[in-house]
Design a protein around this motif. Sequence first.
Motif, PDB file in Angstrom:
ATOM      1  N   THR A  20      29.241 -63.173 -28.459  1.00 42.67           N
ATOM      2  CA  THR A  20      28.056 -62.025 -28.633  1.00 42.67           C
ATOM      3  C   THR A  20      28.571 -60.884 -29.169  1.00 42.67           C
ATOM      4  OG1 THR A  20      27.405 -61.607 -26.466  1.00 42.67           O
ATOM      5  CG2 THR A  20      26.412 -63.542 -27.531  1.00 42.67           C
ATOM      6  N   LEU A  21      29.660 -60.255 -28.305  1.00 42.07           N
ATOM      7  CA  LEU A  21      30.134 -59.105 -28.489  1.00 42.07           C
ATOM      8  C   LEU A  21      30.939 -58.855 -29.824  1.00 42.07           C
ATOM      9  CD1 LEU A  21      31.132 -58.449 -24.924  1.00 42.07           C
ATOM     10  CD2 LEU A  21      28.988 -58.053 -25.781  1.00 42.07           C
ATOM     11  N   GLU A  22      31.296 -59.916 -30.429  1.00 39.46           N
ATOM     12  CA  GLU A  22      31.677 -59.934 -31.638  1.00 39.46           C
ATOM     13  C   GLU A  22      30.824 -59.739 -33.081  1.00 39.46           C
ATOM     14  OE1 GLU A  22      35.201 -60.211 -32.333  1.00 39.46           O
ATOM     15  OE2 GLU A  22      35.342 -59.899 -30.095  1.00 39.46           O
ATOM     16  N   VAL A  23      29.727 -59.960 -32.450  1.00 41.28           N
ATOM     17  CA  VAL A  23      28.750 -59.744 -33.506  1.00 41.28           C
ATOM     18  C   VAL A  23      28.130 -58.341 -33.297  1.00 41.28           C
ATOM     19  CG1 VAL A  23      26.145 -60.465 -34.474  1.00 41.28           C
ATOM     20  CG2 VAL A  23      27.969 -62.078 -33.598  1.00 41.28           C
ATOM     21  N   THR A  24      28.597 -57.195 -34.063  1.00 42.99           N
ATOM     22  CA  THR A  24      28.115 -56.104 -34.077  1.00 42.99           C
ATOM     23  C   THR A  24      27.350 -55.494 -35.012  1.00 42.99           C
ATOM     24  OG1 THR A  24      30.148 -55.168 -35.348  1.00 42.99           O
ATOM     25  CG2 THR A  24      30.435 -55.273 -32.932  1.00 42.99           C
ATOM     26  N   GLU A  25      26.845 -56.188 -35.979  1.00 45.81           N
ATOM     27  CA  GLU A  25      25.905 -55.792 -37.010  1.00 45.81           C
ATOM     28  C   GLU A  25      24.540 -56.712 -36.959  1.00 45.81           C
ATOM     29  OE1 GLU A  25      27.620 -55.422 -40.921  1.00 45.81           O
ATOM     30  OE2 GLU A  25      29.368 -54.302 -40.081  1.00 45.81           O
ATOM     31  N   LEU A  26      23.457 -56.148 -37.009  1.00 43.36           N
ATOM     32  CA  LEU A  26      22.046 -56.986 -36.910  1.00 43.36           C
ATOM     33  C   LEU A  26      21.186 -56.362 -38.100  1.00 43.36           C
ATOM     34  CD1 LEU A  26      20.660 -59.165 -35.451  1.00 43.36           C
ATOM     35  CD2 LEU A  26      19.710 -57.422 -33.858  1.00 43.36           C
ATOM     36  N   TYR A  27      20.924 -57.430 -39.066  1.00 50.67           N
ATOM     37  CA  TYR A  27      20.159 -57.082 -39.963  1.00 50.67           C
ATOM     38  C   TYR A  27      18.619 -57.853 -39.675  1.00 50.67           C
ATOM     39  CZ  TYR A  27      24.584 -55.232 -42.149  1.00 50.67           C
ATOM     40  OH  TYR A  27      25.524 -54.380 -42.288  1.00 50.67           O
ATOM     41  N   LEU A  28      17.752 -56.951 -39.095  1.00 50.47           N
ATOM     42  CA  LEU A  28      16.732 -57.795 -38.523  1.00 50.47           C
ATOM     43  C   LEU A  28      15.597 -58.246 -39.678  1.00 50.47           C
ATOM     44  CD1 LEU A  28      15.584 -56.250 -35.182  1.00 50.47           C
ATOM     45  CD2 LEU A  28      16.353 -58.656 -35.531  1.00 50.47           C
ATOM     46  N   SER A  29      15.692 -57.305 -40.914  1.00 49.51           N
ATOM     47  CA  SER A  29      14.979 -57.508 -41.937  1.00 49.51           C
ATOM     48  C   SER A  29      15.317 -58.996 -42.485  1.00 49.51           C
ATOM     49  CB  SER A  29      15.085 -56.280 -42.950  1.00 49.51           C
ATOM     50  OG  SER A  29      16.561 -56.318 -43.415  1.00 49.51           O
ATOM     51  N   LYS A  30      16.258 -59.675 -42.288  1.00 45.96           N
ATOM     52  CA  LYS A  30      16.470 -60.800 -42.919  1.00 45.96           C
ATOM     53  C   LYS A  30      15.857 -62.053 -42.140  1.00 45.96           C
ATOM     54  CE  LYS A  30      21.312 -59.615 -44.254  1.00 45.96           C
ATOM     55  NZ  LYS A  30      22.602 -60.059 -44.314  1.00 45.96           N
ATOM     56  N   TYR A  31      15.259 -61.715 -41.206  1.00 48.43           N
ATOM     57  CA  TYR A  31      14.552 -62.803 -40.191  1.00 48.43           C
ATOM     58  C   TYR A  31      13.087 -62.782 -40.477  1.00 48.43           C
ATOM     59  CZ  TYR A  31      19.455 -63.042 -38.419  1.00 48.43           C
ATOM     60  OH  TYR A  31      20.565 -63.221 -38.205  1.00 48.43           O
ATOM     61  N   ASN A  32      12.412 -64.040 -40.138  1.00 47.82           N
ATOM     62  CA  ASN A  32      11.103 -64.044 -40.283  1.00 47.82           C
ATOM     63  C   ASN A  32      10.604 -63.869 -38.870  1.00 47.82           C
ATOM     64  OD1 ASN A  32       8.511 -64.610 -40.934  1.00 47.82           O
ATOM     65  ND2 ASN A  32       8.771 -66.822 -40.797  1.00 47.82           N
ATOM     66  N   ILE A  33      10.493 -62.547 -38.572  1.00 40.18           N
ATOM     67  CA  ILE A  33       9.989 -62.130 -37.087  1.00 40.18           C
ATOM     68  C   ILE A  33       8.885 -61.078 -37.435  1.00 40.18           C
ATOM     69  CG2 ILE A  33      10.314 -60.616 -34.901  1.00 40.18           C
ATOM     70  CD1 ILE A  33      13.460 -61.642 -35.611  1.00 40.18           C
ATOM     71  N   ASP A  34       7.469 -61.375 -36.507  1.00 42.47           N
ATOM     72  CA  ASP A  34       6.434 -60.586 -36.656  1.00 42.47           C
ATOM     73  C   ASP A  34       6.307 -59.766 -35.579  1.00 42.47           C
ATOM     74  OD1 ASP A  34       5.386 -62.056 -39.011  1.00 42.47           O
ATOM     75  OD2 ASP A  34       4.617 -63.562 -37.629  1.00 42.47           O
ATOM     76  N   VAL A  35       6.639 -59.918 -34.554  1.00 42.88           N
ATOM     77  CA  VAL A  35       6.705 -58.827 -33.279  1.00 42.88           C
ATOM     78  C   VAL A  35       8.212 -58.762 -32.768  1.00 42.88           C
ATOM     79  CG1 VAL A  35       5.995 -58.483 -31.035  1.00 42.88           C
ATOM     80  CG2 VAL A  35       4.392 -59.908 -32.742  1.00 42.88           C
ATOM     81  N   LEU A  36       8.617 -57.561 -32.426  1.00 43.22           N
ATOM     82  CA  LEU A  36      10.077 -57.277 -32.101  1.00 43.22           C
ATOM     83  C   LEU A  36      10.453 -57.925 -30.831  1.00 43.22           C
ATOM     84  CD1 LEU A  36      10.464 -53.452 -32.905  1.00 43.22           C
ATOM     85  CD2 LEU A  36      11.739 -55.514 -34.013  1.00 43.22           C
ATOM     86  N   PRO A  37      11.379 -58.584 -30.494  1.00 41.21           N
ATOM     87  CA  PRO A  37      11.615 -59.454 -29.105  1.00 41.21           C
ATOM     88  C   PRO A  37      11.648 -58.091 -28.174  1.00 41.21           C
ATOM     89  CG  PRO A  37      12.987 -60.302 -30.933  1.00 41.21           C
ATOM     90  CD  PRO A  37      12.381 -59.278 -31.599  1.00 41.21           C
ATOM     91  N   SER A  38      11.297 -58.414 -26.942  1.00 35.44           N
ATOM     92  CA  SER A  38      11.166 -57.198 -25.931  1.00 35.44           C
ATOM     93  C   SER A  38      12.435 -56.822 -25.266  1.00 35.44           C
ATOM     94  CB  SER A  38      10.264 -57.788 -24.810  1.00 35.44           C
ATOM     95  OG  SER A  38      10.843 -58.997 -24.212  1.00 35.44           O
ATOM     96  N   ASN A  39      13.602 -57.767 -25.632  1.00 37.21           N
ATOM     97  CA  ASN A  39      14.886 -57.538 -24.936  1.00 37.21           C
ATOM     98  C   ASN A  39      15.884 -57.001 -25.946  1.00 37.21           C
ATOM     99  OD1 ASN A  39      15.284 -59.823 -26.514  1.00 37.21           O
ATOM    100  ND2 ASN A  39      16.422 -60.984 -24.969  1.00 37.21           N
ATOM    101  N   LEU A  40      15.689 -56.198 -26.804  1.00 36.27           N
ATOM    102  CA  LEU A  40      16.531 -55.705 -27.895  1.00 36.27           C
ATOM    103  C   LEU A  40      17.474 -54.424 -27.311  1.00 36.27           C
ATOM    104  CD1 LEU A  40      14.559 -55.949 -31.356  1.00 36.27           C
ATOM    105  CD2 LEU A  40      16.377 -57.589 -30.426  1.00 36.27           C
ATOM    106  N   HIS A  41      16.724 -53.867 -26.490  1.00 31.33           N
ATOM    107  CA  HIS A  41      17.529 -52.896 -25.824  1.00 31.33           C
ATOM    108  C   HIS A  41      18.922 -53.415 -25.044  1.00 31.33           C
ATOM    109  CE1 HIS A  41      15.108 -54.492 -22.647  1.00 31.33           C
ATOM    110  NE2 HIS A  41      16.168 -54.150 -21.674  1.00 31.33           N
ATOM    111  N   LYS A  42      19.116 -54.749 -24.886  1.00 31.95           N
ATOM    112  CA  LYS A  42      20.309 -55.138 -24.261  1.00 31.95           C
ATOM    113  C   LYS A  42      21.253 -55.376 -25.094  1.00 31.95           C
ATOM    114  CE  LYS A  42      17.508 -57.773 -20.899  1.00 31.95           C
ATOM    115  NZ  LYS A  42      17.126 -59.100 -20.312  1.00 31.95           N
ATOM    116  N   LEU A  43      21.270 -55.198 -26.503  1.00 32.72           N
ATOM    117  CA  LEU A  43      22.208 -55.288 -27.548  1.00 32.72           C
ATOM    118  C   LEU A  43      22.930 -53.885 -27.654  1.00 32.72           C
ATOM    119  CD1 LEU A  43      20.166 -57.121 -30.233  1.00 32.72           C
ATOM    120  CD2 LEU A  43      22.012 -58.097 -28.746  1.00 32.72           C
ATOM    121  N   SER A  44      23.514 -53.488 -26.410  1.00 35.41           N
ATOM    122  CA  SER A  44      24.183 -52.104 -26.351  1.00 35.41           C
ATOM    123  C   SER A  44      25.396 -52.248 -26.892  1.00 35.41           C
ATOM    124  CB  SER A  44      24.196 -51.723 -24.771  1.00 35.41           C
ATOM    125  OG  SER A  44      25.185 -52.983 -24.263  1.00 35.41           O
ATOM    126  N   HIS A  45      25.865 -53.190 -27.594  1.00 33.36           N
ATOM    127  CA  HIS A  45      27.401 -53.132 -28.186  1.00 33.36           C
ATOM    128  C   HIS A  45      27.211 -53.162 -29.449  1.00 33.36           C
ATOM    129  CE1 HIS A  45      25.796 -57.198 -28.703  1.00 33.36           C
ATOM    130  NE2 HIS A  45      26.651 -57.346 -29.730  1.00 33.36           N
TER     131      HIS A  45
END
Length: 322
Positions: free
Chosen positions: A88-113
């Motif tokens: 997981t620490l090797e994945v440093t880029e996240l493009y949430l617009s590519k995913y079918n998500i209606d509500v933001l997951p509550s734990n995204l603050h944990k992606l500190s890397h």
Amino acid sequence: MIMTISKEHKDKLQQLLCSGEIQSLLQGLELLESLSENASDMYYVFDITEQALSDLKSLAKQLPRVRYKDHILIWIFAELASYKEAWTLEVTELYLSKYNIDVLPSNLHKLSHLKVLDLSHFISEKQNIEWIGHISNLQKLNLSNNNLDSLPEGLLQLTNLVELNISNNNLKNLEPFRNNQKLQYLDAVCNELIAIPDFPKLEVAYLFQNNIQLFPEFFKSCTNLKELWFGRNPVENCPNSIAHLPNLVHLSLSESNIKTIAFTEGTFPSLKELLIDATEIPNPPEWLIKQLDIFVSDEALSFPESTNTIVELLETHKAEDY
């Protein structure tokens, strides 16, 4: 690591997570977060083979085909990252617009890397984005096309940003980014900004179509500035300091209220692209025109669709930057 979740809890969690109802899903994730003590618990509940994981795509392949699968995917990723799972620490880029998500997951603050986060076309004023401030290592942030009227003060912690895209919103200021001293690329096109904070390292500034009436004072010492798109702002005066910026290659002042620019020999030493309104600003002298690769004015274009042409040129530049 030893699993701490019982078979009974696993069955209950799977029932909630696979129900296809958002409230049950959120309840299941909250329960799982409270019960889980390590990454093995996550792998156990979702029957995931740890050895086969290397990125988000490989994780998605192991998840069941259920409604809200993308929400579950990103949530698990954040939890595993909080447990410092190596992949997981090797994945440093996240493009949430590519995913079918209606509500933001509550734990995204944990992606500190994370280094890159794209939330374009994704959030609304109703969703809390204060958590982004916890990702203090973030270097690139895209919040464009979200109809945002304001930004939370929590973003003050993002002092490592190099690129920021907040275009196509309804923002009146960028105060939550006032502590940033590293920003090089700013896209704030189509907002309601009346001013911007000092960004001394700025190289590219897309400020087209806002409500800025005065050139930012820090521009005069912004020696790294290469592109300045300042059209469609009610600004009336172009300070002489702009003409002396050593690295300025592109200057757009189209559809502003500017009447004069200090076109004197020795100014604009690096300028190659100039967009102005000939009806408001006299054409530059011959020596400067010879220096330019692109010169656009109403007079030079000689057709009423000049605005569209300027917008198209703007989009072309932004596409090249990305």
